[in-house]
Enzyme design. Structure first.
Site, PDB file in Angstrom:
ATOM      1  N   PRO A 157      -0.176  29.907   0.855  1.00  0.00           N
ATOM      2  CG  PRO A 157       1.234  30.355   2.640  1.00  0.00           C
ATOM      3  CD  PRO A 157       0.146  29.419   2.199  1.00  0.00           C
ATOM      4  CG  ASN A 158       3.648  33.977  -0.866  1.00  0.00           C
ATOM      5  OD1 ASN A 158       3.266  35.138  -0.975  1.00  0.00           O
ATOM      6  ND2 ASN A 158       4.253  33.537   0.227  1.00  0.00           N
TER       7      ASN A 158
ATOM      8  NE  ARG B  81       7.741  39.529  -8.155  1.00  0.00           N
ATOM      9  CZ  ARG B  81       6.916  40.287  -8.869  1.00  0.00           C
ATOM     10  NH1 ARG B  81       6.505  39.876 -10.048  1.00  0.00           N
ATOM     11  NH2 ARG B  81       6.496  41.445  -8.397  1.00  0.00           N
TER      12      ARG B  81
ATOM     13  CE1 TYR C   8       7.959  26.854  -5.540  1.00  0.00           C
ATOM     14  CE2 TYR C   8       8.661  29.145  -5.652  1.00  0.00           C
ATOM     15  CZ  TYR C   8       8.524  27.962  -4.946  1.00  0.00           C
ATOM     16  OH  TYR C   8       8.955  27.885  -3.643  1.00  0.00           O
TER      17      TYR C   8
ATOM     18  CG  ASN D  54       1.617  23.353  -2.826  1.00  0.00           C
ATOM     19  OD1 ASN D  54       2.237  23.554  -1.776  1.00  0.00           O
ATOM     20  ND2 ASN D  54       2.140  23.589  -4.021  1.00  0.00           N
TER      21      ASN D  54
ATOM     22  CB  ALA E 182       5.572  29.055   3.580  1.00  0.00           C
TER      23      ALA E 182
ATOM     24  CG  HIS F 219       8.229  23.841   5.038  1.00  0.00           C
ATOM     25  ND1 HIS F 219       8.369  22.547   4.567  1.00  0.00           N
ATOM     26  CD2 HIS F 219       8.113  24.621   3.918  1.00  0.00           C
ATOM     27  CE1 HIS F 219       8.365  22.559   3.238  1.00  0.00           C
ATOM     28  NE2 HIS F 219       8.201  23.806   2.829  1.00  0.00           N
TER      29      HIS F 219
ATOM     30  CG  ASP G  23      -3.527  19.752  15.544  1.00  0.00           C
ATOM     31  OD1 ASP G  23      -2.812  18.737  15.454  1.00  0.00           O
ATOM     32  OD2 ASP G  23      -3.359  20.620  16.432  1.00  0.00           O
TER      33      ASP G  23
ATOM     34  CD  GLU H 197       2.949  17.278   2.289  1.00  0.00           C
ATOM     35  OE1 GLU H 197       2.813  16.245   2.995  1.00  0.00           O
ATOM     36  OE2 GLU H 197       3.795  18.150   2.520  1.00  0.00           O
TER      37      GLU H 197
ATOM     38  CG  HIS I 265       5.337  20.213  -1.584  1.00  0.00           C
ATOM     39  ND1 HIS I 265       4.916  21.365  -0.970  1.00  0.00           N
ATOM     40  CD2 HIS I 265       5.188  19.219  -0.690  1.00  0.00           C
ATOM     41  CE1 HIS I 265       4.548  21.078   0.259  1.00  0.00           C
ATOM     42  NE2 HIS I 265       4.699  19.787   0.458  1.00  0.00           N
ATOM     43  CG  LEU I 266       3.891  23.686  -7.797  1.00  0.00           C
ATOM     44  CD1 LEU I 266       3.767  25.199  -7.744  1.00  0.00           C
ATOM     45  CD2 LEU I 266       3.268  23.136  -9.057  1.00  0.00           C
TER      46      LEU I 266
ATOM     47  NE  ARG J 293      13.058  25.207  -3.291  1.00  0.00           N
ATOM     48  CZ  ARG J 293      12.015  26.046  -3.230  1.00  0.00           C
ATOM     49  NH1 ARG J 293      10.787  25.583  -3.316  1.00  0.00           N
ATOM     50  NH2 ARG J 293      12.220  27.339  -3.111  1.00  0.00           N
TER      51      ARG J 293
HETATM   52  O1  CA2 Z   1       7.147  23.490  -4.130  1.00  0.00           O
HETATM   53  C1  CA2 Z   1       6.080  23.853  -3.635  1.00  0.00           C
HETATM   54  O2  CA2 Z   1       4.994  23.673  -4.161  1.00  0.00           O
HETATM   55  C2  CA2 Z   1       6.110  24.628  -2.310  1.00  0.00           C
HETATM   56  O3  CA2 Z   1       4.978  24.210  -1.545  1.00  0.00           O
HETATM   57  C3  CA2 Z   1       5.995  26.079  -2.661  1.00  0.00           C
HETATM   58  C4  CA2 Z   1       6.133  27.002  -1.468  1.00  0.00           C
HETATM   59  C5  CA2 Z   1       7.356  26.665  -0.649  1.00  0.00           C
HETATM   60  O4  CA2 Z   1       7.381  27.454   0.542  1.00  0.00           O
HETATM   61  C6  CA2 Z   1       7.410  25.203  -0.270  1.00  0.00           C
HETATM   62  O5  CA2 Z   1       8.611  24.963   0.424  1.00  0.00           O
HETATM   63  C7  CA2 Z   1       7.361  24.335  -1.514  1.00  0.00           C
HETATM   64  C8  CA2 Z   1       6.241  28.461  -1.893  1.00  0.00           C
HETATM   65  C9  CA2 Z   1       5.142  28.946  -2.766  1.00  0.00           C
HETATM   66  C10 CA2 Z   1       5.519  30.301  -3.246  1.00  0.00           C
HETATM   67  O6  CA2 Z   1       4.961  30.486  -4.501  1.00  0.00           O
HETATM   68  C11 CA2 Z   1       5.542  31.394  -5.300  1.00  0.00           C
HETATM   69  C12 CA2 Z   1       4.969  31.535  -6.545  1.00  0.00           C
HETATM   70  C13 CA2 Z   1       5.510  32.400  -7.440  1.00  0.00           C
HETATM   71  C14 CA2 Z   1       6.603  33.157  -7.101  1.00  0.00           C
HETATM   72  C15 CA2 Z   1       7.156  33.017  -5.861  1.00  0.00           C
HETATM   73  C16 CA2 Z   1       6.616  32.146  -4.948  1.00  0.00           C
END
Ligand code: CA2
Length: 159
Positions: free
Chosen positions: A19-20, A27, A32, A83, A86, A89, A96, A107, A109-110, A116
């Site tokens: 998600p996101n 953003r 990111y 990836n 959210a 966590h 599963d 896995e 993560h950016l 954090r």
């Molecule tokens: O660091 C990562 O790749 C995360 O998986 C990114 C997630 C965050 O919840 C994890 O803790 C770490 C959030 C992705 C949100 O993506 C956005 C992209 C652009 C602007 C805002 C959020």
């Protein structure tokens, strides 16, 4: 194409983003970066080709859709790079589903989730993965493919 004697089929890797992540580049560039998900996907596909693999990239904002894609990957893909954003966590459902997948899971993560907030330090899905790459931005996806190539080489499989 059907594999003939002595011919090796490219390993198929499913690259999932949660998600996101479709908002990348629009953003919070300080966390990111400015690269969009479409640019990351294009780079992953190129990197996979260079390594003799085939990557299929998908993104969803819905936990159940990610679970379904992981279930459907059984028998169709050799590995998963994920990836889970959210859901990393929070999601026992993703843990599963990934546990049921027979192939290796990496896995990504950016951001460096350990620098954090405390709630990001725990990954539910790590228990189903070969390992995690975090904190290197978009190149993390390439590193994940390299880790898979290395694992398959060590196991005596292609590529
Ligand atoms: O660091 C990562 O790749 C995360 O998986 C990114 C997630 C965050 O919840 C994890 O803790 C770490 C959030 C992705 C949100 O993506 C956005 C992209 C652009 C602007 C805002 C959020």
């Amino acid at each position: 194409m059907a594999a003939s004697a002595g011919m090796t089929m490219a390993k198929r890797v499913l690259v999932l983003n949660g998600p996101n992540l479709n908002m990348l580049g629009q953003r919070q560039p300080e966390i990111y970066g400015r690269t969009t998900l479409a640019e990351i996907d294009a780079d992953v596909e190129t990197a996979a080709g260079e390594l003799g693999m085939e990557a299929v990239c998908r993104q969803s904002n819905h936990e159940g859709e990610l679970v379904t894609w992981i279930q459907e990957a059984r028998g169709d893909f050799d590995a998963i790079v994920i990836n889970a954003a959210a859901y990393t966590h929070t999601s026992v459902a993703l843990l599963d589903a990934l546990t049921l997948f027979e192939g290796p899971v990496v896995e990504v993560h950016l951001s460096n989730i350990h620098r954090r907030e405390a709630f990001r330090h725990r990954s539910y899905i790590s228990g189903a993965t070969l390992g995690m790459i975090a904190g290197f931005g978009p190149v993390g996806y390439r590193l994940a493919l390299l880790a898979l190539a290395d694992r398959w080489r060590a196991d005596g499989g292609a590529p």
